[in-house]
Design a protein around this motif. Structure first.
Motif, PDB file in Angstrom:
ATOM      1  N   TYR B 171       4.356   5.268  23.641  1.00 42.59           N
ATOM      2  CA  TYR B 171       5.675   4.734  23.317  1.00 42.59           C
ATOM      3  C   TYR B 171       6.250   4.031  24.539  1.00 42.59           C
ATOM      4  N   TYR B 172       7.390   3.444  24.310  1.00 37.90           N
ATOM      5  CA  TYR B 172       8.084   2.709  25.370  1.00 37.90           C
ATOM      6  C   TYR B 172       9.570   3.043  25.273  1.00 37.90           C
ATOM      7  N   ARG B 173      10.216   3.096  26.422  1.00 38.76           N
ATOM      8  CA  ARG B 173      11.681   3.227  26.404  1.00 38.76           C
ATOM      9  C   ARG B 173      12.268   2.086  27.224  1.00 38.76           C
ATOM     10  N   PRO B 174      13.003   1.168  26.613  1.00 35.98           N
ATOM     11  CA  PRO B 174      13.689   0.128  27.393  1.00 35.98           C
ATOM     12  C   PRO B 174      14.591   0.767  28.432  1.00 35.98           C
ATOM     13  N   ASP B 175      15.279   1.821  28.032  1.00 35.63           N
ATOM     14  CA  ASP B 175      16.152   2.553  28.940  1.00 35.63           C
ATOM     15  C   ASP B 175      15.722   4.012  28.888  1.00 35.63           C
ATOM     16  N   VAL B 176      15.895   4.706  29.994  1.00 33.51           N
ATOM     17  CA  VAL B 176      15.438   6.097  30.056  1.00 33.51           C
ATOM     18  C   VAL B 176      16.101   6.958  28.972  1.00 33.51           C
ATOM     19  N   ASP B 177      17.279   6.575  28.509  1.00 36.85           N
ATOM     20  CA  ASP B 177      17.974   7.356  27.501  1.00 36.85           C
ATOM     21  C   ASP B 177      17.736   6.869  26.071  1.00 36.85           C
ATOM     22  N   ASP B 178      16.895   5.852  25.912  1.00 38.69           N
ATOM     23  CA  ASP B 178      16.527   5.436  24.560  1.00 38.69           C
ATOM     24  C   ASP B 178      15.510   6.412  23.980  1.00 38.69           C
ATOM     25  N   CYS B 179      15.425   6.345  22.678  1.00 38.37           N
ATOM     26  CA  CYS B 179      14.491   7.212  21.965  1.00 38.37           C
ATOM     27  C   CYS B 179      13.153   6.468  21.858  1.00 38.37           C
ATOM     28  N   GLN B 180      12.089   7.023  22.465  1.00 35.09           N
ATOM     29  CA  GLN B 180      10.824   6.277  22.506  1.00 35.09           C
ATOM     30  C   GLN B 180      10.177   6.119  21.140  1.00 35.09           C
ATOM     31  N   GLU B 214      16.903  -4.017  18.767  1.00 28.66           N
ATOM     32  CA  GLU B 214      18.124  -3.319  19.215  1.00 28.66           C
ATOM     33  C   GLU B 214      17.904  -1.791  19.131  1.00 28.66           C
ATOM     34  N   PRO B 215      18.172  -1.060  20.204  1.00 24.40           N
ATOM     35  CA  PRO B 215      17.948   0.391  20.111  1.00 24.40           C
ATOM     36  C   PRO B 215      18.929   1.083  19.171  1.00 24.40           C
ATOM     37  N   VAL B 216      18.445   2.091  18.472  1.00 25.82           N
ATOM     38  CA  VAL B 216      19.334   2.943  17.653  1.00 25.82           C
ATOM     39  C   VAL B 216      19.188   4.368  18.188  1.00 25.82           C
ATOM     40  N   ASN B 217      20.288   4.911  18.672  1.00 23.34           N
ATOM     41  CA  ASN B 217      20.253   6.217  19.323  1.00 23.34           C
ATOM     42  C   ASN B 217      21.359   7.109  18.783  1.00 23.34           C
ATOM     43  N   ALA B 222      25.530   5.278  22.371  1.00 22.84           N
ATOM     44  CA  ALA B 222      25.216   4.595  21.115  1.00 22.84           C
ATOM     45  C   ALA B 222      26.290   4.882  20.079  1.00 22.84           C
ATOM     46  N   VAL B 223      26.724   6.135  20.021  1.00 19.52           N
ATOM     47  CA  VAL B 223      27.744   6.498  19.035  1.00 19.52           C
ATOM     48  C   VAL B 223      29.072   5.821  19.375  1.00 19.52           C
ATOM     49  N   GLU B 224      29.371   5.742  20.652  1.00 21.20           N
ATOM     50  CA  GLU B 224      30.620   5.079  21.065  1.00 21.20           C
ATOM     51  C   GLU B 224      30.628   3.617  20.591  1.00 21.20           C
ATOM     52  N   LYS B 225      29.471   2.991  20.738  1.00 19.34           N
ATOM     53  CA  LYS B 225      29.369   1.593  20.331  1.00 19.34           C
ATOM     54  C   LYS B 225      29.641   1.430  18.841  1.00 19.34           C
TER      55      LYS B 225
END
Lengths: 690, 690
Positions: B171-180, B214-217, B222-225
Motif C-alpha cells: 500500500y501507499y500513504r500520501p500522508d502518514v495519517d492517511d489510510c493505506q 482524494e483521500p477519505v479518512n 478529514a472529519v473537520e473538512k
C-alpha cells in the motif's frame, strides 16, 4: 404539527391540527362516533381509526406541506348493528359526514377486548359448560375458579362466517393467584358473540379430567417457597444527565440524521411513515411506510379442534387494541419518551392507553474500531441506537415489538416473545406423539410457529424501486480451469423480479439469501450498483402446515418468505381487512388477490415487499410457567446507498493518529465515557492475587 | 486459586499457585524460556503457552481439588532454531526440565507479531520492491510512504512449506495519517522469514499504477473538512453504584448461578473452561471447554495470487497474539473488570498485554413479562447479561469477540466485525466482474467470507453426551387423512448421530435446523426428553470455495456446519497445530484425521462438536474507509435441562397478582429502576401539543 390557537367563549385554548399521518385524535374519534350514531343509532363500535391519506395526495403534501392541500382527515369505521349486521364506513371529519357505508356479507370484523372480556362470565354460568366442568372434576360451587381465554375460532366449517363466534380455551385456577395455564380443561365451548351465549361445546373423544398437580408460579409466594428472590443482582443505572439526543415534534422524531413519523393504529400498533435520512444535507427517502401487518401462530397438533388454534393476532385481535400501558423503569429503562393511544370503546366512548409507545436511546457497543498494528494508532467509536417499542398481550403470549434505528442507516425490527405457552390437558402417561411437550405434569404445550408479516413500503431514493434476490454462490467454472484455477471464485448472484409471480420466493440458508430493494435510477458513483436497502433475515422457516390445509389456505401471505406487489392504496393487510372466520377459499381482499395471476410489473415501480419471518417453537419445560424472552430480529441495511461510511462524524471515544503516536502526542478523547469505573476493587484486586 | 504466602530474605511475599486452567504466569513463561535457552541456546521463541491438563487427570482434580493431585504445569513450547529448524517441545515446570523435544519437518509455526513487524522495513529498502514501486508511479525518495501488510502466504505450490514465508500486501500513504487501504499497489513480494529478504515478487499481467485519488479518512482533519463531528449525541451514563454482581476468584468467575474459568492463550484468545450452573444447589456441568478454535477468510477473486488470501487468523497469527489492550469507557462501558495477558517475545522476554479481556454486566431488556388481560395483573422482570470480551486486530480487520452469558442458562457467543476492508488496486473503468466492488475510486474490495470454528467440548450433565440434528418438518400424513385432516401437524424430526461420519452435516434454513447436545442418561422428569443444550445458529453459509480447490483442501473444518468427534486430548485446532503453509493434501493433525473413516462411535460418549458459522461479505461503499460493526451471533440454549424456567427468582421490576388487583393493593416493586426518567420535558411536552 402546526399549532392553531383557537378561542372559545371562556379562555384562549390551544388545539392542534394533526399531521396527516397522525392517528385520529380523541376529538376526531368522538366526532366520527357522533356522526355515525346520529345516522345509524345504537351500534357497536368495532373500529374508528384513521383512513391513511391516499399516497398520491400525501406525496404531494410531503413535497410541499406549506402549499399543497393537506389530505382530508377521514375516519375508517366498522360497526356491528343490531342483528349482527356489520358495516364498513368512512366519515369525512372536516365535512362531518359519512361518505361511504357498506353492509358486509359473511365477513366478521376484528374481535375487540370488550368482546373477549364478555365470554368468561357467560361460560361460568352456562349449564352446558358447568356440566363439562363436572365431568372434568370441578364442582359447581367452584365455577368461579374456571377461566376462559376466548380466542377467535379461526375457521370452523360447521359454522362458516355468518355467525360471529369465539372459541373458549378453558382453564382452572385452584387459587385466584395461580396461573391457569397450568390447569387446562379438555373441552372447548363455542360462543356466539351476538347472542352472547354458548352455542356448542367441542368435546374430545378421549376425556382428560382436571389434574390438580402442585402449582408452579412466578409470583412472590411461590418464589418465597423456593427460597425467595435472589439477592445478588446489583443495580445498573442508566442516565442521560444532558437529556436525550432525539427531538420530537408532534409525532415526528429526528435522531442522528433519521426523521420519521410514528403512527399507531388498532391493528398493526406502531406504524412508521416517511422514513428519511439526512445525508449531509440531502434528505433522502427510504421507506414510505414500515410496519408489522399480520401474523399467524399455527399450532401443530392434528387432534380436533386444535387446528383452530392459529391466531392471526393482528388481523383477528389487533396489536394496537391489545397493547400494554408501559411503565418507567420496568418495561423501559433510561430516559424515556412515551406516546399514548386512543381507541373507541364498543359503546362509543374513548379508551386511552397511557404510554402505549416508549421511545429511548441505548448505548450499542462498538460502532467501529481500527488499530494499526504498526504503531497502535487507533480510533474507537461507540454506537447509539434508538428504540421505538410497544408490548402487546395476546391472551397467554406477549410480544415486545421494537423498531431499532442505528446510526449507520440500518433499521432493525426486533420482536421479543415472552408470556405463557398455550397449553392443553394430558393424562398421566399419555402418549402425546411428537406434537408437543409435557412441560409440567399434566401440561401439554403444542408445537407452534410464530410467523410475522413485515410490510415494507419502499421508497429507496424515490418511489420507483426494483427488488432483487441475492444468493452467494461459487463460480460455475471448475477448479483447474483458467477462470477459477484454485476454486476460490464466488459472487453475489442477483435475480431481478420483474413480475409479482417471480417475486414469490423462499429462504435459502445455504446461500445466505438476501433481498435487495434497489433504485436502479440511482447508481452509486463508485460501485456502479443501484442505491439499495438489503433485507437480511435469518429466521425464515417455511410454513409448516401443509399445502391445501386450513392454515395454508387462510395464511396466503405465509406461503413464501417474500412477495412483492405494486403499491395500491388500502392494500395493507395481507390476510384481509376482516380476518376472523375467513375460510381461505377465496383470495378476496388478501395478498393473493392483489397478486392475481402474478403478471403485474414490479420493475422500477412503486413496490411493496411483504416479508414473512418467524420462529418454530418446540416447547420445553424451561418455557414454563412463564417464558424467558426469545428474540427474533432482522435488518434492513443500506448498500450502495451512501457515498461511504455515513458515521465517520460520530465523535470517537478515542482517536490517535500515526503522527500523534510518533510525536508522543495525546489523541482525541471526544467521547470517552468518564463515568465508567473499574469493577469493585476487591474483585479487581483478586486478579492473580488471591 | 489458593494463596501460598511465602517468605524470602527480606519481607513476607504473597505468591499464588495457579489454577490448572490458568495461562502460564509470567514466572512460568520465564522459567520455561530459561530451561529451553539453557538446553538449546539462542532460539527464536514462537510459543510458550500452557499445555492444558489432560482431561482425565483434570476431571479427577475438579471433582476433589483438595485431595486429588493438581495436574502438572507444563509449558507447550515452539521455537525456531538457527537455519529455520522448528522444534515442538514440552517443559515440565515443576521439574524444570524438557520432557519432549521434536524437530518438525515441513511445518511452519504461527507467525508472530514481531515477524510481521519486520517485513515492511525490508520491503522499503529492497531494490526489487523499489523497482516495482517505480512502475507503480512512486519515486524512490517516497519509499517511506510505502506500506506492507505482511500476510501468511497461505500455501503457494511453487514454494511448498519448507521455507518460512510471508506475502506482502502493498500500500501507499500520501500522508502518514492517511489510510493505506485506499492506496493499494498491484504487486506482491514474497518474504523469506529466515533469510529476512524478499525472494520474489508476484506481478500481475495487467499493471495497475497507483491512483492518487482524494483521500477519505475518519480521523479528525478529514472529519473537520466534512463539517466536523456531530454535536447532537448526548452522553449516556451507565453506573453500578453498589458494585458489580459477579465475583472473581483468580480467573474463576461466579455470576447468576454460572461459574467458569476464564483462560486465554496465544491462539484462541479467550478460553472458557468448566462451565457450570448452580441449579438450586446442584452444580451441573454444561461445557468442559468452549472457545473459537479456528477461522478462515477466503477471498473470492480468481485472479492470481488472490487465491492466497484466505487467512486462518487463529491458526496462522493467533487471536491472543493479536489482541488489543482495552480502554475503560471506550471499548467497554460501565463497571469493568480486566485481565491481562502475558506472552513471550521471540527474544525470550515477556510481553504483557494490559487489559486483554474485559468483563462487565449489561442490562438486557425484558427477561419475561406477562399481563393477564382480565385484570391487568402483571409481572415484568428485567434481564441482565454478563459479557467476557476481547478485541483482536488482524491486519486490516478487527474482531470483537464477546462471550455473553444470560441468566436463563443461555450462552451466546457474538463476534462484531469491524476495521477496514482488504483492498486491491483497480484501473479507472476496469471491469472487475462480480468478484468485488469498487468501494472508492480505484479501490477494489474483493468478496470474502469469514468462517469461524466454534469448538464445543460438551459436558451436559456429565461427559457422556449424544448429538442430534433437529429439523422442523410437517407430518408425512396428507391433508384430509385422519392423522392430519386439516394439514396442521408438524414436529421436530430428530436424527441421532452415532458415528462421526453421520455427524458431518450442513445447515438447512427452511427447516430452521438446530443441533441438540443431549445427555440421554438424564431424562427430564416432565418431558421425558434428554437434558440438552441446543445449538441455534442462523448465519451458516456453505464454504463457497469449491471442492478440490485450495481453500477447500486446507479448511477441512469448514466443509460442514457440524462435525462431532470423540474427545481426545490435544485435538483442539481443526486446521492443525501448525497451520501456515499447509497444502491441505494431507489430513495429518487436522479434524479430517481425527474423524478418519468416520466410524468412531459418538453416541453416549465424551464428544466435541465443531461448528462452522460465519458471514459472506459482498463489500459496499458503506464499509469504507472503516466498516461499521457487523455482528454475528449464535446461541447455546438449555432445553429439557432445567425443571422449569430457571429465572423465576430474579426480582421483578413490578409484580401485582390478581388478588392484589382485586384488593386494590400495591404490587411488588422489587427492582423498579428509580433512576429512569422521562425524556427532556420539552420533548415530552411536545406530544400532541406543538
Amino acid at each position: 404539527m402546526t399549532v392553531v390557537p383557537i378561542t372559545n367563549g371562556t379562555a384562549p385554548k390551544r388545539e392542534s391540527v394533526p399531521h396527516p399521518f397522525d392517528p385520529l385524535t380523541k376529538a376526531e374519534i368522538e366526532a366520527a362516533i357522533s356522526v355515525v350514531s346520529k345516522a345509524h343509532g345504537n351500534v357497536v363500535f368495532n373500529v374508528v381509526s384513521l383512513q391513511e391519506p391516499r399516497k398520491a395526495e400525501m406525496t404531494r403534501w410531503l413535497e410541499s406541506p406549506s402549499t399543497a392541500p393537506a389530505p382530508a382527515r377521514v375516519a375508517d369505521v366498522v360497526v356491528i348493528a343490531p342483528g349482527g349486521k356489520v358495516y364498513d364506513g368512512l366519515v369525512d371529519l372536516k365535512e362531518g359526514k359519512i361518505t361511504q357505508w357498506d353492509l358486509l356479507d359473511g365477513l366478521q370484523p376484528i374481535i375487540t377486548m370488550e368482546e373477549l372480556q364478555a365470554v368468561e362470565h357467560i361460560c361460568r354460568t352456562d349449564p352446558k359448560v358447568i356440566e363439562q366442568c363436572k365431568i372434568s372434576g370441578i364442582a359447581e360451587e367452584d365455577m368461579h375458579k374456571v377461566y376462559c381465554d376466548p380466542w377467535t375460532i379461526g375457521y370452523d366449517e360447521r359454522y362458516g362466517s355468518k355467525v360471529r363466534l369465539q372459541q373458549g380455551l378453558m382453564y382452572y385456577r385452584p387459587d385466584v393467584d395461580d396461573c391457569q395455564y397450568q390447569y387446562p380443561l379438555d373441552f372447548c365451548p363455542i360462543f356466539d358473540a351476538n347472542k352472547k351465549e354458548i352455542i356448542a361445546i367441542d368435546i374430545p373423544k378421549v376425556r382428560r379430567p382436571l389434574r390438580l398437580e402442585e402449582p408452579v408460579n412466578y409470583t412472590r409466594p411461590a418464589v418465597e417457597k423456593q427460597g425467595g428472590y435472589r439477592t445478588d443482582l446489583k443495580p445498573i443505572h442508566i442516565t442521560q444527565p444532558e437529556g436525550v439526543s432525539f427531538k420530537i415534534t408532534g409525532r415526528e422524531i429526528e435522531w442522528q440524521n433519521w426523521k420519521f413519523h410514528i403512527g399507531f393504529n388498532y391493528r398493526e400498533g406502531i406504524v412508521l411513515n416517511n422514513i428519511t435520512y439526512n445525508d449531509k444535507g440531502t434528505v433522502r427517502p427510504i421507506f414510505y411506510r414500515l410496519s408489522l401487518v399480520e401474523m399467524v401462530v399455527p399450532y401443530g397438533h392434528p387432534e380436533h379442534p386444535h387446528q383452530r388454534k392459529h391466531a392471526f393476532d393482528l388481523g383477528e385481535y389487533g396489536a394496537g387494541y391489545m397493547t400494554n400501558s408501559l411503565t418507567l423503569g420496568c418495561d423501559c429503562k433510561g430516559s424515556i419518551h412515551y406516546m399514548d393511544a386512543e381507541f373507541p370503546t364498543t359503546a362509543g366512548t374513548i379508551r386511552t392507553i397511557k404510554n402505549a409507545i416508549c421511545i429511548h436511546e441505548e448505548d450499542s457497543g462498538l460502532l467501529f474500531k481500527h488499530t494499526d498494528f504498526r504503531d497502535e494508532s487507533v480510533t474507537v467509536t461507540r454506537a447509539r441506537k434508538l428504540i421505538i417499542q410497544q408490548i402487546f398481550t395476546a391472551a397467554n403470549y406477549e410480544y415486545a415489538v421494537q423498531w431499532i434505528f442505528h446510526q449507520d442507516g440500518t433499521i432493525q425490527p426486533e420482536i421479543k416473545l415472552t408470556g405463557i405457552l398455550n397449553t392443553y390437558s394430558m393424562l398421566e402417561g399419555e402418549d402425546i406423539g411428537g406434537w408437543g411437550t409435557q412441560v409440567y405434569p399434566g401440561v401439554h404445550a403444542h408445537n407452534h410457529q410464530h410467523l410475522f408479516s413485515l410490510r415494507i413500503d419502499a421508497n429507496v431514493d424515490g418511489p420507483k424501486n426494483t427488488v432483487f434476490m441475492v444468493d452467494a454462490v461459487p463460480s460455475d467454472a471448475p477448479v483447474g480451469s483458467p477462470e477459477n484455477f484454485y476454486g476460490n471464485a464466488f459472487y453475489a448472484k442477483k435475480t431481478k423480479f420483474t413480475t409479482a409471480k417471480e417475486s414469490m420466493t423462499d429462504y435459502n440458508g445455504a446461500t445466505v439469501r438476501t433481498w435487495d430493494i434497489s433504485n436502479e435510477n440511482k447508481l452509486h458513483p463508485y460501485s456502479g450498483k443501484p442505491a439499495s436497502y438489503k433485507l437480511i433475515s435469518r429466521e425464515v422457516p417455511g410454513l409448516l402446515p401443509k399445502e391445501g390445509g386450513l392454515v395454508w389456505k387462510r395464511a396466503g401471505f405465509a406461503r413464501h418468505a417474500v412477495h412483492v406487489t405494486k403499491y395500491a392504496d388500502d392494500q395493507l393487510w395481507p390476510a384481509g381487512r376482516h380476518v376472523p372466520q375467513t375460510s381461505g377459499d377465496s383470495p378476496a381482499g388478501t395478498i393473493l388477490e392483489w397478486i392475481g395471476d402474478g403478471s403485474q410489473n414490479i420493475e422500477n415501480e412503486d413496490v411493496v415487499l411483504w416479508h414473512t419471518f418467524g420462529v418454530v417453537h418446540f416447547p420445553a419445560p424451561e418455557d414454563f410457567p412463564v417464558m424467558p424472552v426469545e428474540p427474533i430480529t432482522l435488518i434492513l441495511k443500506p448498500r450502495n446507498f451512501f457515498t461511504n461510511n455515513p458515521v465517520m462524524d460520530v465523535p470517537p471515544s478515542y482517536s490517535v493518529t500515526p503522527s500523534q503516536v510518533k510525536a508522543n502526542a495525546e489523541g482525541e478523547r471526544l467521547a470517552v465515557d468518564t463515568t465508567s469505573t473499574l469493577a469493585a476493587p476487591e474483585s479487581a484486586a483478586c486478579n492473580g492475587c488471591s
